[in-house]
Design a protein around this motif. Structure first.
Motif, PDB file in Angstrom:
ATOM      1  N   PRO A   1      -2.658  -0.778   1.970  1.00  0.00           N
ATOM      2  CA  PRO A   1      -3.425  -1.739   2.778  1.00  0.00           C
ATOM      3  C   PRO A   1      -3.047  -1.732   4.258  1.00  0.00           C
ATOM      4  O   PRO A   1      -3.868  -2.067   5.112  1.00  0.00           O
ATOM      5  CB  PRO A   1      -3.077  -3.081   2.130  1.00  0.00           C
ATOM      6  N   ALA A   2      -1.783  -1.353   4.577  1.00  0.00           N
ATOM      7  CA  ALA A   2      -1.357  -1.350   5.978  1.00  0.00           C
ATOM      8  C   ALA A   2      -1.715  -0.054   6.685  1.00  0.00           C
ATOM      9  O   ALA A   2      -1.488   0.080   7.896  1.00  0.00           O
ATOM     10  CB  ALA A   2       0.156  -1.573   6.053  1.00  0.00           C
ATOM     11  N   GLY A   3      -2.282   0.905   5.969  1.00  0.00           N
ATOM     12  CA  GLY A   3      -2.662   2.175   6.583  1.00  0.00           C
ATOM     13  C   GLY A   3      -1.497   3.066   6.921  1.00  0.00           C
ATOM     14  O   GLY A   3      -1.589   3.888   7.835  1.00  0.00           O
ATOM     15  N   VAL A   4      -0.401   2.932   6.202  1.00  0.00           N
ATOM     16  CA  VAL A   4       0.791   3.749   6.445  1.00  0.00           C
ATOM     17  C   VAL A   4       0.898   4.781   5.331  1.00  0.00           C
ATOM     18  O   VAL A   4       0.718   4.462   4.149  1.00  0.00           O
ATOM     19  CB  VAL A   4       2.062   2.884   6.500  1.00  0.00           C
ATOM     20  N   THR A   5       1.192   6.013   5.709  1.00  0.00           N
ATOM     21  CA  THR A   5       1.326   7.103   4.745  1.00  0.00           C
ATOM     22  C   THR A   5       2.801   7.319   4.419  1.00  0.00           C
ATOM     23  O   THR A   5       3.644   7.359   5.325  1.00  0.00           O
ATOM     24  CB  THR A   5       0.734   8.398   5.311  1.00  0.00           C
TER      25      THR A   5
ATOM     26  N   LEU B   1      20.863  -1.873  -8.873  1.00  0.00           N
ATOM     27  CA  LEU B   1      21.221  -2.203  -7.491  1.00  0.00           C
ATOM     28  C   LEU B   1      20.888  -1.054  -6.544  1.00  0.00           C
ATOM     29  O   LEU B   1      20.465  -1.288  -5.409  1.00  0.00           O
ATOM     30  CB  LEU B   1      22.709  -2.541  -7.415  1.00  0.00           C
ATOM     31  N   MET B   2      21.053   0.192  -6.999  1.00  0.00           N
ATOM     32  CA  MET B   2      20.717   1.315  -6.141  1.00  0.00           C
ATOM     33  C   MET B   2      19.218   1.374  -5.891  1.00  0.00           C
ATOM     34  O   MET B   2      18.773   1.699  -4.778  1.00  0.00           O
ATOM     35  CB  MET B   2      21.222   2.621  -6.767  1.00  0.00           C
ATOM     36  N   ARG B   3      18.432   1.056  -6.895  1.00  0.00           N
ATOM     37  CA  ARG B   3      16.985   1.021  -6.688  1.00  0.00           C
ATOM     38  C   ARG B   3      16.629  -0.047  -5.657  1.00  0.00           C
ATOM     39  O   ARG B   3      15.785   0.170  -4.790  1.00  0.00           O
ATOM     40  CB  ARG B   3      16.273   0.737  -8.018  1.00  0.00           C
ATOM     41  N   ARG B   4      17.288  -1.190  -5.755  1.00  0.00           N
ATOM     42  CA  ARG B   4      17.034  -2.258  -4.786  1.00  0.00           C
ATOM     43  C   ARG B   4      17.408  -1.802  -3.376  1.00  0.00           C
ATOM     44  O   ARG B   4      16.692  -2.096  -2.406  1.00  0.00           O
ATOM     45  CB  ARG B   4      17.848  -3.493  -5.182  1.00  0.00           C
ATOM     46  N   ALA B   5      18.506  -1.070  -3.237  1.00  0.00           N
ATOM     47  CA  ALA B   5      18.931  -0.601  -1.924  1.00  0.00           C
ATOM     48  C   ALA B   5      17.932   0.397  -1.341  1.00  0.00           C
ATOM     49  O   ALA B   5      17.562   0.313  -0.159  1.00  0.00           O
ATOM     50  CB  ALA B   5      20.317   0.038  -2.028  1.00  0.00           C
ATOM     51  N   VAL B   6      17.477   1.356  -2.154  1.00  0.00           N
ATOM     52  CA  VAL B   6      16.501   2.334  -1.666  1.00  0.00           C
ATOM     53  C   VAL B   6      15.197   1.640  -1.302  1.00  0.00           C
ATOM     54  O   VAL B   6      14.558   1.976  -0.280  1.00  0.00           O
ATOM     55  CB  VAL B   6      16.281   3.429  -2.728  1.00  0.00           C
ATOM     56  N   GLU B   7      14.774   0.680  -2.102  1.00  0.00           N
ATOM     57  CA  GLU B   7      13.555  -0.081  -1.772  1.00  0.00           C
ATOM     58  C   GLU B   7      13.701  -0.778  -0.432  1.00  0.00           C
ATOM     59  O   GLU B   7      12.754  -0.796   0.382  1.00  0.00           O
ATOM     60  CB  GLU B   7      13.269  -1.104  -2.869  1.00  0.00           C
ATOM     61  N   ASN B   8      14.855  -1.371  -0.182  1.00  0.00           N
ATOM     62  CA  ASN B   8      15.047  -2.088   1.079  1.00  0.00           C
ATOM     63  C   ASN B   8      14.967  -1.143   2.271  1.00  0.00           C
ATOM     64  O   ASN B   8      14.391  -1.484   3.316  1.00  0.00           O
ATOM     65  CB  ASN B   8      16.407  -2.792   1.073  1.00  0.00           C
ATOM     66  N   VAL B   9      15.550   0.063   2.138  1.00  0.00           N
ATOM     67  CA  VAL B   9      15.510   1.015   3.246  1.00  0.00           C
ATOM     68  C   VAL B   9      14.073   1.479   3.500  1.00  0.00           C
ATOM     69  O   VAL B   9      13.616   1.533   4.654  1.00  0.00           O
ATOM     70  CB  VAL B   9      16.435   2.211   2.943  1.00  0.00           C
ATOM     71  N   ILE B  10      13.340   1.800   2.435  1.00  0.00           N
ATOM     72  CA  ILE B  10      11.967   2.284   2.610  1.00  0.00           C
ATOM     73  C   ILE B  10      11.067   1.162   3.098  1.00  0.00           C
ATOM     74  O   ILE B  10      10.207   1.362   3.975  1.00  0.00           O
ATOM     75  CB  ILE B  10      11.447   2.879   1.291  1.00  0.00           C
ATOM     76  N   ARG B  11      11.213  -0.049   2.561  1.00  0.00           N
ATOM     77  CA  ARG B  11      10.387  -1.169   3.029  1.00  0.00           C
ATOM     78  C   ARG B  11      10.684  -1.515   4.472  1.00  0.00           C
ATOM     79  O   ARG B  11       9.787  -1.956   5.204  1.00  0.00           O
ATOM     80  CB  ARG B  11      10.638  -2.380   2.138  1.00  0.00           C
ATOM     81  N   ASN B  12      11.907  -1.349   4.905  1.00  0.00           N
ATOM     82  CA  ASN B  12      12.224  -1.584   6.313  1.00  0.00           C
ATOM     83  C   ASN B  12      11.456  -0.600   7.198  1.00  0.00           C
ATOM     84  O   ASN B  12      10.939  -0.967   8.260  1.00  0.00           O
ATOM     85  CB  ASN B  12      13.727  -1.440   6.538  1.00  0.00           C
ATOM     86  N   ALA B  13      11.367   0.658   6.751  1.00  0.00           N
ATOM     87  CA  ALA B  13      10.589   1.643   7.508  1.00  0.00           C
ATOM     88  C   ALA B  13       9.109   1.295   7.507  1.00  0.00           C
ATOM     89  O   ALA B  13       8.421   1.430   8.538  1.00  0.00           O
ATOM     90  CB  ALA B  13      10.822   3.035   6.921  1.00  0.00           C
ATOM     91  N   LEU B  14       8.587   0.820   6.363  1.00  0.00           N
ATOM     92  CA  LEU B  14       7.173   0.421   6.298  1.00  0.00           C
ATOM     93  C   LEU B  14       6.895  -0.776   7.191  1.00  0.00           C
ATOM     94  O   LEU B  14       5.835  -0.875   7.821  1.00  0.00           O
ATOM     95  CB  LEU B  14       6.798   0.090   4.852  1.00  0.00           C
ATOM     96  N   LYS B  15       7.832  -1.690   7.246  1.00  0.00           N
ATOM     97  CA  LYS B  15       7.626  -2.924   7.989  1.00  0.00           C
ATOM     98  C   LYS B  15       7.420  -2.660   9.479  1.00  0.00           C
ATOM     99  O   LYS B  15       6.620  -3.324  10.151  1.00  0.00           O
ATOM    100  CB  LYS B  15       8.826  -3.841   7.767  1.00  0.00           C
ATOM    101  N   PHE B  16       8.139  -1.678   9.995  1.00  0.00           N
ATOM    102  CA  PHE B  16       8.070  -1.413  11.429  1.00  0.00           C
ATOM    103  C   PHE B  16       7.200  -0.206  11.769  1.00  0.00           C
ATOM    104  O   PHE B  16       7.219   0.264  12.905  1.00  0.00           O
ATOM    105  CB  PHE B  16       9.491  -1.207  11.986  1.00  0.00           C
ATOM    106  N   SER B  17       6.484   0.312  10.798  1.00  0.00           N
ATOM    107  CA  SER B  17       5.576   1.436  11.071  1.00  0.00           C
ATOM    108  C   SER B  17       4.214   0.899  11.486  1.00  0.00           C
ATOM    109  O   SER B  17       3.673  -0.005  10.834  1.00  0.00           O
ATOM    110  CB  SER B  17       5.433   2.320   9.827  1.00  0.00           C
TER     111      SER B  17
END
Length: 449
Positions: free
Chosen positions: A311-315, A339-355
């Motif tokens: 929905p945000a138009g980010v690839t 917990l590792m899945r949660r950590a990877v999600e946080n890193v990727i979502r942080n990139a999505l948030k500011f893209s």
């Protein structure tokens, strides 16, 4: 006497070391004496040196003076001798029929020699050796002389005292350091007090400094976390309080107020959930016995991230291919997959948030076979992070450069960092030269299937 020395004297360990090494030193000295008496060559007293060498030379020099210059020359020579040696030399005319003889004759404790003076007189020169003799000591190897006993006692006392002080002083410093640390002085350090010591006690002092430094950092982090948590809780609680006040003032706005109450309650629930996750990372992850495949885990997270980024138009570009996943599947990581899945999600979502819309987030997982580790990289094309914030974005409650845009509490990257470090890895952030931010996560693999 200084206070540390007094404390050392009062310590039980000091007396144990002093007594133990003192007795050991004494026994070593006495045992060496007995062994020398039993198995060594008998010592030759120094008196034999005078009897066998010096006395014959002395008598020969007197005879030579008498033969060359007569009694006057002999008197001149003897005049410079010590009193005890002059008293031991007796010169008288020889018996009738005695002939000069250059060889000295030993009779009991007397050394005798005949010499011919220039006037034809034969003189008898005798040297009494009894004055050179000392009273004999009691014999036997176990009759230890008093001097040897005193040497063992004095040497043992000095040696053991020095050794005891050398060992006890750093222990007393360690004790004072622990007392200061227990009293709340987290800045205490023992390394400088050890000077140039390079032994195990100095290593213990350095380990103490490391422990104190980590404890100081932990307490400081706890204090910052409590301060930040109280600050973050204050805003939603204040809005809840205002909503309750509005309901009381305007009962007809109950529906709107309930929506606000529900929203603020959800925010509080999210905050508390993230705080609990942050706490679980340090307490749960290191003790988990699960083994998981990082490549498969990242591939699953990327699939979810693509659904959220649509929905945000980010690839979201993935470089975790099935072939790479199969190749890396044998290299597992021990810990908590959740917990590792949660950590990877946080890193990727942080990139999505500011893209920005139309932006691209690239996710890749590589293998460093030489270092036995996985390398996860997440790149975006957002605004990046100011250089001065790169070292702090992994701290709790630290938001990105556009804080108003963020809907979170700044705990996502903090959870990611602590999760990665709990699994023996590292996480770092760097601005890309082409724009955007790059997150790099390195994790060691624990076993090979």
């Amino acid at each position: 006497m200084s206070i540390p020395v007094l404390a050392a004297v009062r310590g039980r360990l000091f007396w144990k070391i002093l007594f133990g090494f003192g007795v050991t030193f004494f026994l070593m000295v006495e045992t060496l004496w007995v062994a020398m008496q039993l198995f060594g060559d008998p010592p030759r007293p120094i008196v034999h040196l005078f009897e066998d060498r010096l006395a014959p030379v002395e008598l020969a020099s007197a005879a030579a003076a008498l033969e060359s210059g007569g009694l006057p020359a002999l008197h001149r020579l003897v005049a410079v001798w010590p009193e005890t040696e002059r008293a031991g030399l007796v010169v008288r005319p020889a018996d009738a029929g005695a002939l000069p003889d250059p060889a000295a004759i030993r009779r009991d404790d007397t050394l005798i020699r005949h010499a011919l003076a220039p006037d034809g007189t034969v003189w008898r020169l005798s040297r009494d050796l009894s004055d050179l003799r000392m009273p004999p000591r009691p014999g036997g190897p176990f009759r230890i002389p008093l001097e040897i006993i005193l040497l063992g006692i004095g040497g043992g006392l000095v040696f053991s005292t020095a050794l005891a002080r050398y060992l006890i002083r750093p222990i007393l410093r360690l004790r004072r350091g622990f007392d200061d640390l227990a009293g709340g002085d987290l800045g205490v350090r023992l390394g400088p007090a050890m000077g140039r010591r390079r032994d195990e006690l100095a290593d213990l002092a350095r380990d103490f400094d490391v422990m104190a430094a980590r404890l100081e950092q932990t307490v400081a982090a706890r204090d910052r976390l409590l301060h930040d948590v109280s600050h973050e809780l204050r805003s939603p609680l204040a809005r809840l309080h205002m909503a309750v006040g509005l309901v009381r003032q305007s009962p007809d706005r109950v529906a709107v107020t309930l929506d606000r109450l529900e929203l603020e309650t959800a925010r509080l629930d999210t905050l508390v959930g993230e705080l609990l996750t942050l706490s679980r990372v340090e307490n749960d992850a290191p003790r988990r016995e699960d083994y998981f495949d990082l490549h498969g885990l990242v591939a699953s997270v990327v699939a979810d991230a693509r659904f959220e980024a649509g929905p945000a138009g980010v690839t979201v570009e993935s470089h975790v291919t099935p072939a790479a996943s199969l190749a890396a599947g044998a290299m597992l990581i021990k810990g908590s997959a959740e917990l590792m899945r949660r950590a990877v999600e946080n890193v990727i979502r942080n990139a999505l948030k500011f893209s920005p819309a139309g932006g691209v987030v690239s996710v890749s997982v590589d293998i460093d076979a030489r270092a036995h580790r996985h390398v996860l990289r997440v790149r975006d094309r957002g605004p990046g992070v100011p250089a001065e914030m790169l070292a702090t974005i992994f701290e709790p409650f630290v938001r990105g450069p556009d804080g108003s845009r963020s809907q979170g509490y700044g705990l996502g990257l903090a959870i990611a960092r602590r999760t990665v470090e709990a699994h023996g890895g590292r996480i770092a952030a760097a601005n890309r030269t082409t724009g955007g931010l790059e997150m790099t996560v390195t994790l060691p693999w624990t076993m090979t299937a």
